[in-house]
Write a protein that holds these residues in place. Structure first.
Motif, PDB file in Angstrom:
ATOM      1  N   SER A 278       0.890  -1.441   0.099  1.00 61.67           N
ATOM      2  CA  SER A 278      -0.170   0.332  -0.157  1.00 61.67           C
ATOM      3  C   SER A 278       0.678   1.238  -0.122  1.00 61.67           C
ATOM      4  O   SER A 278       0.573   2.375  -0.353  1.00 61.67           O
ATOM      5  CB  SER A 278      -1.212   0.003   1.235  1.00 61.67           C
ATOM      6  OG  SER A 278      -0.431  -0.007   2.470  1.00 61.67           O
ATOM      7  N   SER A 279       1.895   1.324   0.366  1.00 60.49           N
ATOM      8  CA  SER A 279       3.314   2.353   0.554  1.00 60.49           C
ATOM      9  C   SER A 279       3.280   3.026  -0.932  1.00 60.49           C
ATOM     10  O   SER A 279       3.348   3.807  -1.457  1.00 60.49           O
ATOM     11  CB  SER A 279       4.701   1.392   1.418  1.00 60.49           C
ATOM     12  OG  SER A 279       5.428   0.408   0.694  1.00 60.49           O
TER      13      SER A 279
ATOM     14  N   ASN B 134      -5.531  -3.526  -4.012  1.00 59.23           N
ATOM     15  CA  ASN B 134      -5.744  -4.078  -2.633  1.00 59.23           C
ATOM     16  C   ASN B 134      -5.687  -5.793  -2.757  1.00 59.23           C
ATOM     17  O   ASN B 134      -5.841  -6.078  -4.229  1.00 59.23           O
ATOM     18  CB  ASN B 134      -6.769  -4.509  -1.908  1.00 59.23           C
ATOM     19  CG  ASN B 134      -8.478  -3.666  -3.049  1.00 59.23           C
ATOM     20  OD1 ASN B 134      -8.513  -4.591  -3.594  1.00 59.23           O
ATOM     21  ND2 ASN B 134      -9.086  -2.985  -2.758  1.00 59.23           N
ATOM     22  N   THR B 135      -6.066  -6.681  -2.498  1.00 63.12           N
ATOM     23  CA  THR B 135      -6.310  -7.934  -3.016  1.00 63.12           C
ATOM     24  C   THR B 135      -7.400  -8.413  -4.043  1.00 63.12           C
ATOM     25  O   THR B 135      -7.270  -9.457  -4.536  1.00 63.12           O
ATOM     26  CB  THR B 135      -6.817  -8.800  -1.747  1.00 63.12           C
ATOM     27  OG1 THR B 135      -7.924  -8.384  -1.212  1.00 63.12           O
ATOM     28  CG2 THR B 135      -5.989  -9.414  -0.790  1.00 63.12           C
TER      29      THR B 135
ATOM     30  N   THR C  47      -7.283  -6.313  -5.977  1.00 61.70           N
ATOM     31  CA  THR C  47      -7.457  -5.591  -7.478  1.00 61.70           C
ATOM     32  C   THR C  47      -7.062  -6.661  -9.106  1.00 61.70           C
ATOM     33  O   THR C  47      -7.805  -6.229 -10.448  1.00 61.70           O
ATOM     34  CB  THR C  47      -6.835  -4.398  -7.736  1.00 61.70           C
ATOM     35  OG1 THR C  47      -6.805  -3.739  -6.277  1.00 61.70           O
ATOM     36  CG2 THR C  47      -5.909  -3.590  -8.398  1.00 61.70           C
ATOM     37  N   PRO C  48      -6.280  -7.708  -8.848  1.00 60.60           N
ATOM     38  CA  PRO C  48      -6.261  -8.811 -10.256  1.00 60.60           C
ATOM     39  C   PRO C  48      -7.157  -9.605 -10.659  1.00 60.60           C
ATOM     40  O   PRO C  48      -7.535  -9.731 -11.672  1.00 60.60           O
ATOM     41  CB  PRO C  48      -5.274  -9.532  -9.045  1.00 60.60           C
ATOM     42  CG  PRO C  48      -4.402  -9.005  -8.284  1.00 60.60           C
ATOM     43  CD  PRO C  48      -5.385  -8.424  -7.483  1.00 60.60           C
ATOM     44  N   LEU C  49      -8.569  -9.305  -9.159  1.00 57.68           N
ATOM     45  CA  LEU C  49      -9.303 -10.004 -10.064  1.00 57.68           C
ATOM     46  C   LEU C  49     -10.418  -9.039 -10.740  1.00 57.68           C
ATOM     47  O   LEU C  49     -10.704  -9.789 -12.106  1.00 57.68           O
ATOM     48  CB  LEU C  49     -10.616 -10.483  -8.657  1.00 57.68           C
ATOM     49  CG  LEU C  49     -11.347 -11.202  -9.094  1.00 57.68           C
ATOM     50  CD1 LEU C  49     -12.222 -12.511 -10.474  1.00 57.68           C
ATOM     51  CD2 LEU C  49     -12.747 -11.936  -7.607  1.00 57.68           C
ATOM     52  N   LEU C  50     -10.314  -7.700 -10.521  1.00 50.77           N
ATOM     53  CA  LEU C  50     -10.977  -6.739 -11.053  1.00 50.77           C
ATOM     54  C   LEU C  50     -10.545  -6.982 -12.496  1.00 50.77           C
ATOM     55  O   LEU C  50     -10.820  -6.366 -13.478  1.00 50.77           O
ATOM     56  CB  LEU C  50     -11.166  -5.418 -10.194  1.00 50.77           C
ATOM     57  CG  LEU C  50     -11.639  -5.886  -9.128  1.00 50.77           C
ATOM     58  CD1 LEU C  50     -12.309  -4.275  -7.824  1.00 50.77           C
ATOM     59  CD2 LEU C  50     -13.851  -6.497  -9.490  1.00 50.77           C
ATOM     60  N   ALA C  51      -9.549  -6.770 -12.390  1.00 49.62           N
ATOM     61  CA  ALA C  51      -7.689  -6.416 -13.603  1.00 49.62           C
ATOM     62  C   ALA C  51      -8.792  -7.347 -14.276  1.00 49.62           C
ATOM     63  O   ALA C  51      -8.315  -7.432 -15.907  1.00 49.62           O
ATOM     64  CB  ALA C  51      -6.812  -6.356 -13.704  1.00 49.62           C
ATOM     65  N   THR C  52      -8.058  -8.854 -14.371  1.00 51.68           N
ATOM     66  CA  THR C  52      -9.135 -10.299 -14.273  1.00 51.68           C
ATOM     67  C   THR C  52     -10.611  -9.924 -15.572  1.00 51.68           C
ATOM     68  O   THR C  52     -10.825 -10.123 -16.692  1.00 51.68           O
ATOM     69  CB  THR C  52      -8.644 -11.136 -13.987  1.00 51.68           C
ATOM     70  OG1 THR C  52      -7.419 -11.080 -13.528  1.00 51.68           O
ATOM     71  CG2 THR C  52      -9.230 -12.309 -15.015  1.00 51.68           C
ATOM     72  N   VAL C  53     -11.375  -9.517 -14.417  1.00 49.92           N
ATOM     73  CA  VAL C  53     -13.012  -9.554 -15.108  1.00 49.92           C
ATOM     74  C   VAL C  53     -13.001  -8.462 -16.400  1.00 49.92           C
ATOM     75  O   VAL C  53     -13.302  -8.104 -17.210  1.00 49.92           O
ATOM     76  CB  VAL C  53     -14.033  -8.543 -14.415  1.00 49.92           C
ATOM     77  CG1 VAL C  53     -15.216  -8.677 -14.904  1.00 49.92           C
ATOM     78  CG2 VAL C  53     -13.547 -10.110 -13.405  1.00 49.92           C
ATOM     79  N   ALA C  54     -11.878  -7.264 -15.986  1.00 51.39           N
ATOM     80  CA  ALA C  54     -11.654  -5.911 -17.481  1.00 51.39           C
ATOM     81  C   ALA C  54     -11.219  -6.695 -18.696  1.00 51.39           C
ATOM     82  O   ALA C  54     -12.083  -6.136 -19.480  1.00 51.39           O
ATOM     83  CB  ALA C  54     -11.168  -5.247 -16.447  1.00 51.39           C
ATOM     84  N   LEU C  55     -10.670  -7.388 -18.499  1.00 53.95           N
ATOM     85  CA  LEU C  55      -9.208  -8.178 -19.347  1.00 53.95           C
ATOM     86  C   LEU C  55     -10.450  -9.173 -20.488  1.00 53.95           C
ATOM     87  O   LEU C  55     -11.007  -8.850 -21.743  1.00 53.95           O
ATOM     88  CB  LEU C  55      -8.286  -8.423 -19.261  1.00 53.95           C
ATOM     89  CG  LEU C  55      -7.054  -7.774 -18.902  1.00 53.95           C
ATOM     90  CD1 LEU C  55      -6.246  -8.463 -18.377  1.00 53.95           C
ATOM     91  CD2 LEU C  55      -6.788  -6.550 -20.702  1.00 53.95           C
ATOM     92  N   ALA C  56     -11.202  -9.410 -19.248  1.00 50.04           N
ATOM     93  CA  ALA C  56     -12.161 -10.739 -19.908  1.00 50.04           C
ATOM     94  C   ALA C  56     -13.421 -10.197 -21.072  1.00 50.04           C
ATOM     95  O   ALA C  56     -13.722 -10.076 -21.814  1.00 50.04           O
ATOM     96  CB  ALA C  56     -12.808 -11.634 -18.504  1.00 50.04           C
TER      97      ALA C  56
END
Length: 167
Positions: free
Chosen positions: A2-3, A9-10, A12-21
């Motif tokens: 976070s610095s 956060n945990t 973010t990778p899931l949301l990025a994957t959803v956006a790419l899908a």
């Protein structure tokens, strides 16, 4: 961390994957055009779960492909072991933080990009595939040996880019 990125956060990778899908789905929906149907003479065999295994067996049955397939199988096994353990290695041996190990792996990814975008186009114009493959395997092995006995994290940082480009 976070610095570095407070918004990460945990999830973010899931949301990025959803956006790419979703992006891939939209591109497929709007840009993909179905190819014309094959005639009965052109029809391919149906896909099966064992088709990859069948291809592998077929490659090892042909003498010309057996040697190349064996070399690449061993190379992929060795590289997979290195790739899997290198982050643990630098954290254990040099007391690197998780953030440092993650950045280290990111630099490795940059090396792959440099290899495919810059090195390969130049090399394929000047050398045969055999020469490139032989040189790559030899260089990767030599760099990994250097990495194994490197005395500091600074040395690891200096060697990771050449390792990933050579690979």
């Amino acid at each position: 961390d976070s610095s570095i990125m407070p918004w990460f956060n945990t999830q973010t990778p899931l949301l990025a994957t959803v956006a790419l899908a979703v992006l891939n789905f939209c591109l497929l929906l709007f840009l993909f055009r179905e190819p014309p149907r094959l005639t009965s003479a052109q029809k391919r065999a149906p896909l099966s779960l064992l088709s990859g295994l069948h291809s592998l067996v077929h490659a090892f049955q042909r003498p010309g492909l057996r040697r190349v397939s064996s070399v690449f199988l061993l190379q992929e096994m060795a590289w997979g072991a290195y790739f899997f353990f290198v982050a643990h290695f630098v954290m254990d041996r040099f007391d690197a933080s998780v953030t440092d190990a993650s950045l280290f792996m990111a630099v490795m990814g940059i090396g792959f990009c440099i290899s495919f975008a810059l090195a390969m186009p130049v090399l394929t114009k000047r050398f045969s595939a055999h020469a490139i493959t032989s040189g790559s395997l030899l260089a990767t092995a030599a760099f990994i040996v250097v990495s194994t006995f490197a005395p500091s994290m600074i040395a690891q940082w200096m060697i990771i880019l050449p390792i990933s480009v050579a690979t």
